[in-house]
Write a protein that holds these residues in place. Structure first.
Motif, PDB file in Angstrom:
ATOM      1  N   ASP A  40      97.824 -13.050  36.937  1.00  0.00           N
ATOM      2  CA  ASP A  40      98.678 -13.969  37.543  1.00  0.00           C
ATOM      3  C   ASP A  40      97.909 -14.184  38.881  1.00  0.00           C
ATOM      4  O   ASP A  40      98.147 -13.538  39.731  1.00  0.00           O
ATOM      5  CB  ASP A  40      99.889 -13.397  37.702  1.00  0.00           C
ATOM      6  N   SER A  41      96.823 -15.320  38.997  1.00  0.00           N
ATOM      7  CA  SER A  41      96.190 -15.351  40.060  1.00  0.00           C
ATOM      8  C   SER A  41      96.978 -15.982  41.307  1.00  0.00           C
ATOM      9  O   SER A  41      96.839 -15.435  42.551  1.00  0.00           O
ATOM     10  CB  SER A  41      94.963 -16.230  39.761  1.00  0.00           C
ATOM     11  N   ALA A  42      97.964 -16.766  41.069  1.00  0.00           N
ATOM     12  CA  ALA A  42      98.833 -17.113  41.908  1.00  0.00           C
ATOM     13  C   ALA A  42      99.429 -16.157  42.919  1.00  0.00           C
ATOM     14  O   ALA A  42      99.743 -16.288  44.155  1.00  0.00           O
ATOM     15  CB  ALA A  42      99.916 -18.056  41.442  1.00  0.00           C
ATOM     16  N   ASN A  43      99.834 -15.057  42.374  1.00  0.00           N
ATOM     17  CA  ASN A  43     100.293 -14.042  43.057  1.00  0.00           C
ATOM     18  C   ASN A  43      99.483 -12.626  43.257  1.00  0.00           C
ATOM     19  O   ASN A  43      99.723 -11.623  43.644  1.00  0.00           O
ATOM     20  CB  ASN A  43     101.696 -13.438  42.178  1.00  0.00           C
ATOM     21  N   GLN A  44      97.930 -12.977  42.923  1.00  0.00           N
ATOM     22  CA  GLN A  44      96.951 -12.031  42.648  1.00  0.00           C
ATOM     23  C   GLN A  44      97.504 -10.648  42.066  1.00  0.00           C
ATOM     24  O   GLN A  44      97.252  -9.416  42.846  1.00  0.00           O
ATOM     25  CB  GLN A  44      96.598 -11.741  44.336  1.00  0.00           C
ATOM     26  N   SER A  45      98.001 -10.813  41.002  1.00  0.00           N
ATOM     27  CA  SER A  45      98.491  -9.553  40.140  1.00  0.00           C
ATOM     28  C   SER A  45      97.943  -9.524  38.934  1.00  0.00           C
ATOM     29  O   SER A  45      97.750 -10.689  38.323  1.00  0.00           O
ATOM     30  CB  SER A  45     100.003  -9.474  40.434  1.00  0.00           C
ATOM     31  N   VAL A  46      97.799  -8.474  37.911  1.00  0.00           N
ATOM     32  CA  VAL A  46      97.407  -8.220  36.758  1.00  0.00           C
ATOM     33  C   VAL A  46      98.176  -7.251  36.236  1.00  0.00           C
ATOM     34  O   VAL A  46      98.723  -6.053  36.786  1.00  0.00           O
ATOM     35  CB  VAL A  46      95.941  -7.706  36.766  1.00  0.00           C
ATOM     36  N   ASN A  47      98.725  -7.553  35.033  1.00  0.00           N
ATOM     37  CA  ASN A  47      99.325  -6.465  33.990  1.00  0.00           C
ATOM     38  C   ASN A  47      98.795  -6.201  32.731  1.00  0.00           C
ATOM     39  O   ASN A  47      98.123  -7.002  32.105  1.00  0.00           O
ATOM     40  CB  ASN A  47     100.746  -7.152  33.734  1.00  0.00           C
ATOM     41  N   ILE A  48      98.418  -4.650  32.722  1.00  0.00           N
ATOM     42  CA  ILE A  48      97.644  -4.429  31.318  1.00  0.00           C
ATOM     43  C   ILE A  48      98.344  -3.505  30.669  1.00  0.00           C
ATOM     44  O   ILE A  48      99.101  -2.375  31.353  1.00  0.00           O
ATOM     45  CB  ILE A  48      96.419  -3.687  32.086  1.00  0.00           C
ATOM     46  N   LYS A  49      98.491  -3.575  29.477  1.00  0.00           N
ATOM     47  CA  LYS A  49      99.142  -3.100  28.583  1.00  0.00           C
ATOM     48  C   LYS A  49      98.148  -2.362  27.454  1.00  0.00           C
ATOM     49  O   LYS A  49      97.357  -2.764  26.938  1.00  0.00           O
ATOM     50  CB  LYS A  49     100.189  -3.672  27.652  1.00  0.00           C
ATOM     51  N   ALA A  50      98.314  -0.899  27.478  1.00  0.00           N
ATOM     52  CA  ALA A  50      97.479  -0.044  26.534  1.00  0.00           C
ATOM     53  C   ALA A  50      98.191   0.555  25.438  1.00  0.00           C
ATOM     54  O   ALA A  50      99.305   0.818  25.530  1.00  0.00           O
ATOM     55  CB  ALA A  50      96.768   0.941  27.489  1.00  0.00           C
ATOM     56  N   GLU A  51      97.638   0.519  24.328  1.00  0.00           N
ATOM     57  CA  GLU A  51      97.995   1.150  22.891  1.00  0.00           C
ATOM     58  C   GLU A  51      96.969   1.833  22.547  1.00  0.00           C
ATOM     59  O   GLU A  51      95.754   1.686  22.472  1.00  0.00           O
ATOM     60  CB  GLU A  51      98.716  -0.042  22.155  1.00  0.00           C
ATOM     61  N   GLY A  52      97.351   3.045  21.734  1.00  0.00           N
ATOM     62  CA  GLY A  52      96.439   3.977  21.163  1.00  0.00           C
ATOM     63  C   GLY A  52      96.069   5.052  21.822  1.00  0.00           C
ATOM     64  O   GLY A  52      95.256   5.758  21.541  1.00  0.00           O
ATOM     65  N   LEU A  53      96.922   5.516  22.806  1.00  0.00           N
ATOM     66  CA  LEU A  53      96.685   6.765  23.726  1.00  0.00           C
ATOM     67  C   LEU A  53      97.631   7.772  23.506  1.00  0.00           C
ATOM     68  O   LEU A  53      97.684   8.689  24.073  1.00  0.00           O
ATOM     69  CB  LEU A  53      96.571   6.393  25.254  1.00  0.00           C
ATOM     70  N   GLU A  54      98.347   7.905  22.159  1.00  0.00           N
ATOM     71  CA  GLU A  54      99.331   8.879  21.680  1.00  0.00           C
ATOM     72  C   GLU A  54      98.845  10.181  21.830  1.00  0.00           C
ATOM     73  O   GLU A  54      98.001  10.344  21.158  1.00  0.00           O
ATOM     74  CB  GLU A  54     100.157   8.669  20.401  1.00  0.00           C
ATOM     75  N   GLY A  55      99.499  11.082  22.595  1.00  0.00           N
ATOM     76  CA  GLY A  55      99.132  12.341  22.595  1.00  0.00           C
ATOM     77  C   GLY A  55      97.939  12.686  23.292  1.00  0.00           C
ATOM     78  O   GLY A  55      97.356  13.848  23.032  1.00  0.00           O
ATOM     79  N   LEU A  56      97.472  11.600  24.159  1.00  0.00           N
ATOM     80  CA  LEU A  56      95.896  12.063  24.819  1.00  0.00           C
ATOM     81  C   LEU A  56      96.117  11.985  26.198  1.00  0.00           C
ATOM     82  O   LEU A  56      96.895  11.369  26.821  1.00  0.00           O
ATOM     83  CB  LEU A  56      94.944  10.919  24.530  1.00  0.00           C
ATOM     84  N   ALA A  57      95.066  12.906  26.918  1.00  0.00           N
ATOM     85  CA  ALA A  57      95.055  12.721  28.165  1.00  0.00           C
ATOM     86  C   ALA A  57      94.103  11.611  28.632  1.00  0.00           C
ATOM     87  O   ALA A  57      92.955  11.543  27.798  1.00  0.00           O
ATOM     88  CB  ALA A  57      94.758  14.013  28.842  1.00  0.00           C
ATOM     89  N   PHE A  58      93.961  11.077  29.753  1.00  0.00           N
ATOM     90  CA  PHE A  58      93.091   9.861  29.783  1.00  0.00           C
ATOM     91  C   PHE A  58      92.949   9.804  31.322  1.00  0.00           C
ATOM     92  O   PHE A  58      93.725  10.078  31.982  1.00  0.00           O
ATOM     93  CB  PHE A  58      93.351   8.673  29.191  1.00  0.00           C
ATOM     94  N   ASP A  59      91.867   8.870  31.732  1.00  0.00           N
ATOM     95  CA  ASP A  59      91.575   8.765  33.172  1.00  0.00           C
ATOM     96  C   ASP A  59      91.672   7.056  33.150  1.00  0.00           C
ATOM     97  O   ASP A  59      91.111   6.512  32.264  1.00  0.00           O
ATOM     98  CB  ASP A  59      90.132   9.260  33.635  1.00  0.00           C
ATOM     99  N   LEU A  60      91.976   6.819  34.548  1.00  0.00           N
ATOM    100  CA  LEU A  60      92.058   5.119  34.894  1.00  0.00           C
ATOM    101  C   LEU A  60      91.096   5.130  35.913  1.00  0.00           C
ATOM    102  O   LEU A  60      90.873   5.449  36.868  1.00  0.00           O
ATOM    103  CB  LEU A  60      93.343   4.952  35.221  1.00  0.00           C
ATOM    104  N   PHE A  61      90.094   4.018  35.408  1.00  0.00           N
ATOM    105  CA  PHE A  61      89.064   3.745  36.375  1.00  0.00           C
ATOM    106  C   PHE A  61      89.077   2.157  36.765  1.00  0.00           C
ATOM    107  O   PHE A  61      89.464   1.325  35.830  1.00  0.00           O
ATOM    108  CB  PHE A  61      87.662   3.880  35.759  1.00  0.00           C
TER     109      PHE A  61
END
Length: 381
Positions: free
Chosen positions: A38-59
């Motif tokens: 949403d460039s008008a509001n300078q926002s982004v929504n990201i949906k992730a699937e496939g991380l069940e039971g995992l530890a992960f890092d966000l970069f």
């Protein structure tokens, strides 16, 4: 979570990148990312699937933002960004997979006011084969400063002043060029509009030049052939390159001025147009150590009771500067001569008394110029 960074505006990327990083499909899960921008509001929504039971890092742009652990079925992340280009990656490790699991998505946040800066435009008019006029025409033109750019080089500025013309005239050599108008400000960054201009080579089949003597040592040579304005060519003196004429070059005047020494000299004009066969035209100039002039004289007959005689007067230009000789012949037999030295105070006349019914040949010859003479026949009754 709120992230705030500033980057340059690049091309919009809306596609998500799906990556699964393990060769062994069964033990290594996959990560699926979906992005909503949403460039008008300078926002982004990201949906992730496939991380069940995992530890992960966000970069974000290769910088670690946060680490997550625990049972996660579906993860959604919302960000607020400044204008710029971004890459968001989720990286996890699994005990059953010997390689890391990675999912990334790349996108751009555009300035919400960018659409106000778009709309630059110009039209092009071909005035001659290689001469164009570009006229800028777009809404709000008088409120936006901009520049004209050819192949990345700024060639003219159009500031917000009375000096702006909103057009560009340009001579091109054969080739392909990108002509742009470019505007830039803090709100919009850089915005441009471009057109490609193609100038085909004109191949000439015949060339020539004219020669004009300035003095006996210096000459002008004037190129005189069709399409010389669009043709690259070179001047050669005795096989040495002395000057080049390049279309579109302000110094090109299609002429050569040259001072020679004594001797015989060969002057050539040779075309060098890309995509065309070379054409050559040459002339020879002879420079002697003596200025051999174009001679001439007049004759006036005087008749008396005792004798008839002619008065001959040398009447050619620069006659005071050279030594010349009057010669008299009868039936090709030499009879007499009289010499006037260069710089002498003597006048330029010669008098010869004529016998009746005898034809005399009177010659005026310049000294040291073997073939430079003028002869006429005279007789009296």
């Amino acid at each position: 979570m709120r992230l705030l960074k500033s980057y340059g505006i690049l091309t919009v990327l809306f596609a998500a990148v799906l990556m699964s990083a393990c060769e062994n499909e069964n033990p290594c899960p996959g990560v699926n990312l979906e992005v909503d921008i949403d460039s008008a509001n300078q926002s982004v929504n990201i949906k992730a699937e496939g991380l069940e039971g995992l530890a992960f890092d966000l970069f974000v742009n290769d910088s670690l933002v946060q680490s997550f652990t625990g049972e996660i079925d579906t993860t959604e992340f919302s960000f607020t960004f400044e204008t710029g280009e971004y890459k968001v990656c989720l990286i996890a490790e699994s005990e059953n997979c010997n390689q890391r699991i990675e999912g990334c998505v790349e996108f751009e946040i555009q300035n919400p006011n960018r659409e106000k800066c778009l709309g630059l435009e110009f039209k092009s008019e071909q005035l001659e084969h290689d001469y164009f006029k570009f006229i800028a025409e777009f809404e709000g033109i008088e409120t936006i400063p901009y520049v004209w750019v050819i192949d990345g080089d700024v060639v003219k500025e159009e500031p917000l002043s009375d000096n702006r013309t909103n057009y560009l005239k340009w001579d091109f050599a054969p080739g392909t060029y990108t002509v742009c108008i470019v505007s830039e400000n803090d709100q919009c960054g850089e915005v441009s509009y471009c057109e490609e201009i193609v100038i085909d080579a004109i191949c000439v089949e015949e060339v020539r030049f004219e020669v004009e003597e300035d003095n006996r040592f210096t000459y002008y040579f004037f190129a005189d052939f069709d399409y010389k304005e669009y043709t690259k060519y070179h001047w050669y003196i005795d096989e040495d390159l002395v000057e080049s004429e390049v279309p579109g070059n302000e110094a090109t005047d299609h002429k050569l001025f040259w001072q020679f020494g004594v001797g015989t000299h060969n002057i050539c004009l040779v075309t060098d147009q890309e995509g065309c066969e070379s054409v050559e035209y040459c002339k020879t100039i002879e420079i002697s150590d003596v200025d051999c002039l174009e001679l001439g004289y007049s004759a006036v007959l005087t008749e008396t009771d005792s004798t008839d005689f002619y008065t001959f007067t040398a009447d050619f230009e620069k006659r005071d500067d050279v030594t010349y000789i009057w010669k008299v012949f009868v039936n090709d037999d030499f009879q007499h001569q009289e010499v006037r030295q260069a710089g002498s105070d003597a006048d330029h006349t010669f008098v010869w008394h004529f016998d009746p019914e005898v034809e005399y040949e009177i010659c005026l010859k310049q000294d040291e110029c073997d073939d430079n003479q003028v002869c006429k026949n005279f007789s009296v009754d």
